[in-house]
Design an enzyme around this catalytic site. Structure first.
Site, PDB file in Angstrom:
ATOM      1  N   THR A  13       0.820  -1.228   0.000  1.00 19.97           N
ATOM      2  CA  THR A  13       0.000   0.000   0.000  1.00 19.97           C
ATOM      3  C   THR A  13       0.841   1.258   0.000  1.00 19.97           C
ATOM      4  O   THR A  13       0.474   2.264  -0.616  1.00 19.97           O
ATOM      5  CB  THR A  13      -0.922  -0.013   1.241  1.00 19.97           C
ATOM      6  OG1 THR A  13      -1.800  -1.114   1.109  1.00 19.97           O
ATOM      7  CG2 THR A  13      -1.737   1.259   1.366  1.00 19.97           C
ATOM      8  N   SER A  58       1.496  -7.647  -0.969  1.00 17.87           N
ATOM      9  CA  SER A  58       2.201  -8.667  -0.183  1.00 17.87           C
ATOM     10  C   SER A  58       1.366  -9.924   0.049  1.00 17.87           C
ATOM     11  O   SER A  58       1.869 -10.923   0.537  1.00 17.87           O
ATOM     12  CB  SER A  58       2.725  -8.105   1.136  1.00 17.87           C
ATOM     13  OG  SER A  58       1.718  -8.038   2.101  1.00 17.87           O
ATOM     14  N   SER A  59       0.103  -9.884  -0.316  1.00 15.35           N
ATOM     15  CA  SER A  59      -0.692 -11.119  -0.242  1.00 15.35           C
ATOM     16  C   SER A  59      -0.124 -12.159  -1.211  1.00 15.35           C
ATOM     17  O   SER A  59      -0.392 -13.351  -1.086  1.00 15.35           O
ATOM     18  CB  SER A  59      -2.150 -10.858  -0.623  1.00 15.35           C
ATOM     19  OG  SER A  59      -2.603  -9.708   0.021  1.00 15.35           O
ATOM     20  N   THR A 278       0.404 -21.340  20.600  1.00 18.50           N
ATOM     21  CA  THR A 278      -0.926 -21.019  21.108  1.00 18.50           C
ATOM     22  C   THR A 278      -1.676 -20.057  20.198  1.00 18.50           C
ATOM     23  O   THR A 278      -1.077 -19.197  19.548  1.00 18.50           O
ATOM     24  CB  THR A 278      -0.858 -20.435  22.539  1.00 18.50           C
ATOM     25  OG1 THR A 278      -2.167 -19.991  22.914  1.00 18.50           O
ATOM     26  CG2 THR A 278       0.106 -19.271  22.650  1.00 18.50           C
ATOM     27  N   GLN A 279      -2.991 -20.209  20.173  1.00 20.69           N
ATOM     28  CA  GLN A 279      -3.840 -19.278  19.423  1.00 20.69           C
ATOM     29  C   GLN A 279      -3.920 -17.931  20.128  1.00 20.69           C
ATOM     30  O   GLN A 279      -4.337 -16.940  19.523  1.00 20.69           O
ATOM     31  CB  GLN A 279      -5.271 -19.834  19.320  1.00 20.69           C
ATOM     32  CG  GLN A 279      -5.377 -21.076  18.494  1.00 20.69           C
ATOM     33  CD  GLN A 279      -6.799 -21.650  18.464  1.00 20.69           C
ATOM     34  OE1 GLN A 279      -7.763 -20.980  18.836  1.00 20.69           O
ATOM     35  NE2 GLN A 279      -6.921 -22.884  18.018  1.00 20.69           N
ATOM     36  N   CYS A 280      -3.578 -17.899  21.411  1.00 21.82           N
ATOM     37  CA  CYS A 280      -3.657 -16.628  22.157  1.00 21.82           C
ATOM     38  C   CYS A 280      -2.577 -15.674  21.660  1.00 21.82           C
ATOM     39  O   CYS A 280      -1.490 -16.094  21.283  1.00 21.82           O
ATOM     40  CB  CYS A 280      -3.434 -16.871  23.652  1.00 21.82           C
ATOM     41  SG  CYS A 280      -4.734 -17.846  24.397  1.00 21.82           S
TER      42      CYS A 280
HETATM   43  N1  ASP Z   1      -2.585  -5.678   0.578  1.00 23.31           N
HETATM   44  C1  ASP Z   1      -1.541  -4.742   0.930  1.00 23.31           C
HETATM   45  C2  ASP Z   1      -0.247  -5.528   0.987  1.00 23.31           C
HETATM   46  O1  ASP Z   1      -0.031  -6.242   1.910  1.00 23.31           O
HETATM   47  C3  ASP Z   1      -1.844  -4.094   2.224  1.00 23.31           C
HETATM   48  C4  ASP Z   1      -0.797  -3.151   2.734  1.00 23.31           C
HETATM   49  O2  ASP Z   1       0.259  -2.954   2.202  1.00 23.31           O
HETATM   50  O3  ASP Z   1      -1.056  -2.566   3.791  1.00 23.31           O
HETATM   51  O4  ASP Z   1       0.544  -5.429   0.096  1.00 23.31           O
END
Ligand code: ASP
Length: 343
Positions: A13, A58-59, A278-280
Site C-alpha cells: 500500500t 504482499s498477499s 498457542t492461538q492466544c
Molecule cells: N494488501 C496490501 C499488501 O499487503 C496491504 C498493505 O500494504 O497494507 O501489500
C-alpha cells in the site's frame, strides 16, 4: 563518514495509487515515493534504492521473494550500513520472521516498513514510517556500531523485533503488535532505544551466513470446536507434509478425545514434526500444565513456547532446509535462535 542505506521496494500500500479507471490500488514506482517524502533528503545519509519487478501486493508473497531479498542483502551487505524494506503490511510479519532466520550472524539493521494508507494520501502513515525506518537504520552508537542490528518492523512510531510481531489490525495505524516482547525502540520527540533488549552480535566482524534453501513442506492447523478426524488427518498425515504447526488453545491445550490424540500419534509415527503454538496473542505454551497438553507432549509434540505462528513458520522453513534430520530440527525448534522465543 556518512551512512549509506539501501531502500528495497517490494510493493504494498505504501507505494500504491488509485487507478482512475477501476478505482483499485496499484503500485507506482520508487521515484514517486521519494517525491512524496522530500524529508529524506534532509538526512546526512546516502540513500540508494532497489525496486523489485514486478511490485507486488504482499498477499502474493512467496518464499522465493524471501530468497531474493536475502540474496540481495548478502550481495550488497558490505556496501550499506543498513537496509529498509518497503513491503505490504499483510504478510510483513511473515517476511520479517523468515528473514530473521535466513540472515544468520546479521550485524546490520534490516528494517521492514509500509503503511496502511498510500504515501500520496494526505493523512498517510507511510511518510512517518519511512522516515523513522531510515533514521533508525542509519543510527550508530558511540562505538560506531548500528543501534539495532536486527531484522525488525518499524510501524506507527515503534520498532518491533520482526520475529515477535503480528499484524493485528486491518484498520488502525497501530497495526503491528509484539505482545510477548518489548519494543526495540520508540520514536517520540527523540528515538528512544531499548538497548537492554536489542540483540547485538558477539563479534561485530562475524560473516553473514545466508540460508536460502527453504523446505516449505509445512501445514498450519488451527484447532477449533467441531474439527473432525478427517480434517485433522489431511493437515497432519498428508505425505507432502513434513511438519505441522498446531495452533492450540490457551497454554497449549487441545481436544482430549481419544481420536484426537490417536491422530497426533499416527502423525508422529509417520515421522512428522509437530510444533505447538498457542492461538492466544499473549502468553506461552506450557504442555505440563493440563492433562491435554501432557498427552500432546507424550505423543512427541514439541513446544513453540511464546512463538508467533509467523516466526514458527519461518523457523521451520529454514531449519528443515538445513537438514533432513527431523530429530535435529525438533531440538533446534526449542532453542531461541534469534530472539523469537522466551524460555
Ligand atoms: N494488501 C496490501 C499488501 O499487503 C496491504 C498493505 O500494504 O497494507 O501489500
Amino acid at each position: 563518514m556518512t551512512s549509506a542505506i539501501l531502500i528495497i521496494y517490494t510493493g504494498g500500500t505504501i507505494g500504491m495509487k488509485q487507478d482512475p479507471v477501476d478505482g483499485a490500488l496499484r503500485p507506482f514506482d520508487f521515484s514517486q515515493i521519494q517525491e512524496e517524502v522530500p524529508e529524506l533528503k534532509k538526512f546526512a545519509v546516502r540513500i540508494d534504492s532497489y525496486t523489485f519487478d514486478p511490485l507486488i501486493d504482499s498477499s502474493d508473497v512467496e518464499p522465493s521473494l524471501w530468497t531474493r531479498l536475502a540474496g540481495l542483502i548478502r550481495n550488497r551487505y558490505d556496501e550499506y550500513d543498513g537496509f529498509v524494506i518497503l513491503h505490504g503490511t499483510d504478510t510483513m510479519a511473515y517476511s520479517a520472521s523468515a528473514l530473521s532466520f535466513m540472515l544468520e550472524g546479521l550485524a546490520k539493521p534490516v528494517i521492514f516498513t509500509g503503511s496502511q494508507l498510500p504515501i500520496g494520501v494526505p493523512r498517510t502513515d507511510g511518510k512517518e514510517n519511512l522516515i523513522s525506518a531510515v533514521e533508525i537504520a542509519a543510527a550508530k552508537d558511540a562505538d560506531g556500531h548500528p543501534m539495532v542490528p536486527e531484522v525488525s518492523i518499524c510501524f506507527d512510531a515503534r520498532l518491533l523485533r520482526g520475529n515477535r510481531t503480528s499484524k493485528l489490525s486491518a484498520e488502525e495505524f497501530h497495526a503491528f503488535r509484539s505482545i510477548n516482547f518489548p519494543a526495540l525502540a520508540e520514536a517520540g520527540v527523540n528515538i528512544r532505544y531499548n538497548r537492554r533488549v536489542i540483540r547485538c552480535p558477539a563479534d561485530w566482524e562475524q560473516p553473514l551466513t545466508v540460508h536460502t534453501q527453504l523446505d516449505t513442506r509445512v501445514s498450519i492447523l488451527k484447532i477449533h470446536p467441531g474439527i473432525t478426524p478427517e480434517v485433522m488427518r489431511i493437515f497432519l498425515c498428508a505425505p507432502e507434509i513434513r511438519a505441522v504447526i498446531i495452533e492450540t488453545y490457551g497454554s497449549g491445550n487441545a481436544i482430549s478425545k481419544p481420536w484426537f490424540i490417536d491422530i497426533i500419534r499416527e502423525a508422529g509415527a509417520l515421522g512428522k514434526i509437530l510444533l505447538n503454538v498457542t492461538q492466544c496473542n499473549s502468553g506461552s505454551v506450557n504442555m505440563d500444565l493440563y492433562a491435554t497438553g501432557k498427552s500432546l507432549k507424550e505423543a512427541g509434540v514439541v513446544s513453540g513456547y511464546d512463538s508467533t505462528t509467523e516466526a514458527a513458520l519461518g523457523k521451520l522453513f529454514v531449519l528443515m532446509g538445513l537438514s533432513d534430520d527431523n530429530a535435529w530440527v525438533k531440538t533446534q525448534l526449542q532453542e531461541d535462535l534469534c530472539g523469537e522465543i522466551s524460555k
